[in-house]
Design an enzyme around this catalytic site. Structure first.
Site, mmCIF file in Angstrom:
data_model
loop_
_atom_site.group_PDB
_atom_site.id
_atom_site.type_symbol
_atom_site.label_atom_id
_atom_site.label_comp_id
_atom_site.label_asym_id
_atom_site.label_seq_id
_atom_site.Cartn_x
_atom_site.Cartn_y
_atom_site.Cartn_z
ATOM 1 N N ARG A 1 12.368 -1.489 7.413
ATOM 2 C CA ARG A 1 12.938 -1.883 8.512
ATOM 3 C C ARG A 1 14.427 -1.942 8.352
ATOM 4 O O ARG A 1 15.217 -2.255 7.414
ATOM 5 C CB ARG A 1 12.511 -3.487 9.390
ATOM 6 N N HIS B 1 13.377 7.339 12.776
ATOM 7 C CA HIS B 1 12.641 6.907 12.029
ATOM 8 C C HIS B 1 11.238 7.379 12.206
ATOM 9 O O HIS B 1 10.498 6.885 13.324
ATOM 10 C CB HIS B 1 12.763 5.253 13.516
ATOM 11 N N THR C 1 9.428 -3.142 2.112
ATOM 12 C CA THR C 1 9.005 -4.832 2.309
ATOM 13 C C THR C 1 8.948 -4.606 3.794
ATOM 14 O O THR C 1 9.995 -4.196 4.670
ATOM 15 C CB THR C 1 10.434 -5.736 1.615
ATOM 16 N N SER D 1 6.195 7.443 10.581
ATOM 17 C CA SER D 1 4.072 7.884 10.071
ATOM 18 C C SER D 1 4.116 8.856 11.982
ATOM 19 O O SER D 1 2.848 9.319 12.103
ATOM 20 C CB SER D 1 3.921 6.657 11.238
ATOM 21 N N ARG E 1 1.426 -1.214 0.332
ATOM 22 C CA ARG E 1 0.299 0.242 0.027
ATOM 23 C C ARG E 1 0.724 1.143 0.072
ATOM 24 O O ARG E 1 0.253 1.930 -0.809
ATOM 25 C CB ARG E 1 -0.904 0.058 1.189
ATOM 26 N N ILE E 2 1.956 1.277 0.833
ATOM 27 C CA ILE E 2 2.513 2.570 0.674
ATOM 28 C C ILE E 2 3.691 2.538 -0.745
ATOM 29 O O ILE E 2 3.451 3.731 -1.206
ATOM 30 C CB ILE E 2 3.626 2.574 1.966
ATOM 31 N N GLU F 1 18.632 0.286 16.604
ATOM 32 C CA GLU F 1 17.724 2.203 17.116
ATOM 33 C C GLU F 1 17.397 1.962 18.427
ATOM 34 O O GLU F 1 16.907 1.386 19.389
ATOM 35 C CB GLU F 1 17.031 1.972 16.303
ATOM 36 N N ASP G 1 15.420 6.677 6.687
ATOM 37 C CA ASP G 1 14.468 6.752 8.078
ATOM 38 C C ASP G 1 15.089 5.223 9.320
ATOM 39 O O ASP G 1 14.230 6.123 10.201
ATOM 40 C CB ASP G 1 13.194 6.919 8.181
#
Length: 328
Positions: free
Chosen positions: A243, A291, A214, A294, A161-162, A272, A267
């Site tokens: 990721r 990161h 992915t 969203s 979708r992205i 992390e 990102d």
């Protein structure tokens, strides 16, 4: 579930959430929430989850150890589209529902991806620093030039979708040609955006911009490594907003240091938060973000509300709309 407080299911909220979302949960559940600084420590979560029926969670590892500590647990609701923090087999073994928040963040992440593409290609962060540190004392020269995004070829690895939201922006906003690699052909994307399906090898070789989107699975771990960077053009810009573990980070560092590729926009990272000594942070030809895919107020609020509704629906004995596919 309204009525006697003792009859309400008990849930634990392991992340800060907007007030409106907390008020919604209050109507349906008895709850406790993490109010400490930073990420909830695992030992605290293990203690708090012991008598809970549900967990609202962002990225804490949901494994056998946690599930054994929570005999009443019926649902784990991720405030995230990703769910690589779920031990799927452990959830299946205990018949526990796992949910996520798809759709809500697609456009927000796609916007960020284009921000990374533009920033890396036009060297926006690098030249912002150039101005602010007083180096701009004469007319700019060829050494400060960047790359055009418009009318270039975009390769999308992972046409979910992205990926489709990125393709839409690329086609209608920047007149880009679109190549893609995916587990399955996406005929709708081909028809809507003129996207052309190819092998991973072909997409890497032919694209000016490469966007990796992915999910993290056993198959996609280090999907992009030394061999893949060697296939890219020297003028290629690589973007990772999926990721961190989908990329061999050392191979990325080498590709940037040796100018095998032009630039990157990142990102997500293998570790992390990123270590301050990581060589990526010393390179001018990479844009590094913490990161934030969203991370807008509106989208994070919508994600939290979607996760809360998944949680409440499951605890009411109904089927929540966003059960992760491996648990359906």
């Amino acid at each position: 579930m309204k009525g006697d407080e003792s009859m309400k299911p008990k849930v634990y909220i392991a992340e800060p959430i907007p007030k409106a979302v907390e008020e919604y949960i209050t109507q349906h559940c008895e709850y406790e929430k993490w109010q400490g600084e930073g990420k909830i420590p695992k030992e605290v979560l293990l203690e708090k989850i012991r008598d809970k029926d549900g967990l609202l969670n962002f990225g804490s590892k949901i494994d056998g150890t946690l599930l054994e500590a929570a005999p009443n647990l019926k649902v784990v609701s991720n405030i995230s589209v990703g769910y690589d923090n779920f031990d799927i087999e452990a959830l299946k073994a205990r018949n526990i529902i796992g949910t996520n928040t798809p759709y809500v963040l697609d456009d927000t992440v796609a916007d960020l991806i284009f921000g990374l593409m533009l920033s890396a290609a036009r060297r926006i962060c690098e030249l912002d620093s150039y101005v602010k540190t007083g180096q701009w004392d004469r007319e700019i020269s060829k050494e400060h030039f960047g790359l055009d995004v418009h009318h270039a070829t975009l390769g999308i690895i992972g046409m979910g979708r992205i990926g489709e939201a990125v393709a839409k922006r690329a086609k209608f906003g920047f007149d880009m040609d679109i190549l893609y690699y995916n587990r399955n052909r996406k005929k709708d994307a081909e028809a809507a955006y003129g996207a052309v399906y190819g092998s991973l090898h072909e997409v890497l070789q032919k694209s000016d911009f490469i966007v990796l989107m992915t999910p993290l699975t056993n198959e996609t771990y280090h999907l992009i490594g030394e061999r893949e960077f060697d296939l890219m053009k020297e003028t290629a810009v690589f973007i990772n907003a999926s990721r961190g573990q989908t990329v061999d980070e050392q191979a990325l560092i080498t590709a940037l240091q040796e100018r095998k590729i032009y630039a990157a926009g990142i990102d997500t990272y293998e570790k992390e938060p990123i270590d301050i000594s990581n060589p990526l942070l010393q390179l001018k030809n990479v844009v590094t973000l913490p990161h934030i895919g969203s991370a807008t107020l509106k989208t994070r609020c919508n994600m939290a509300m979607t996760a809360a509704k998944n949680l409440v629906t499951a605890l009411s004995g109904e089927i929540p709309p966003h059960i992760v596919k491996e648990l359906k």
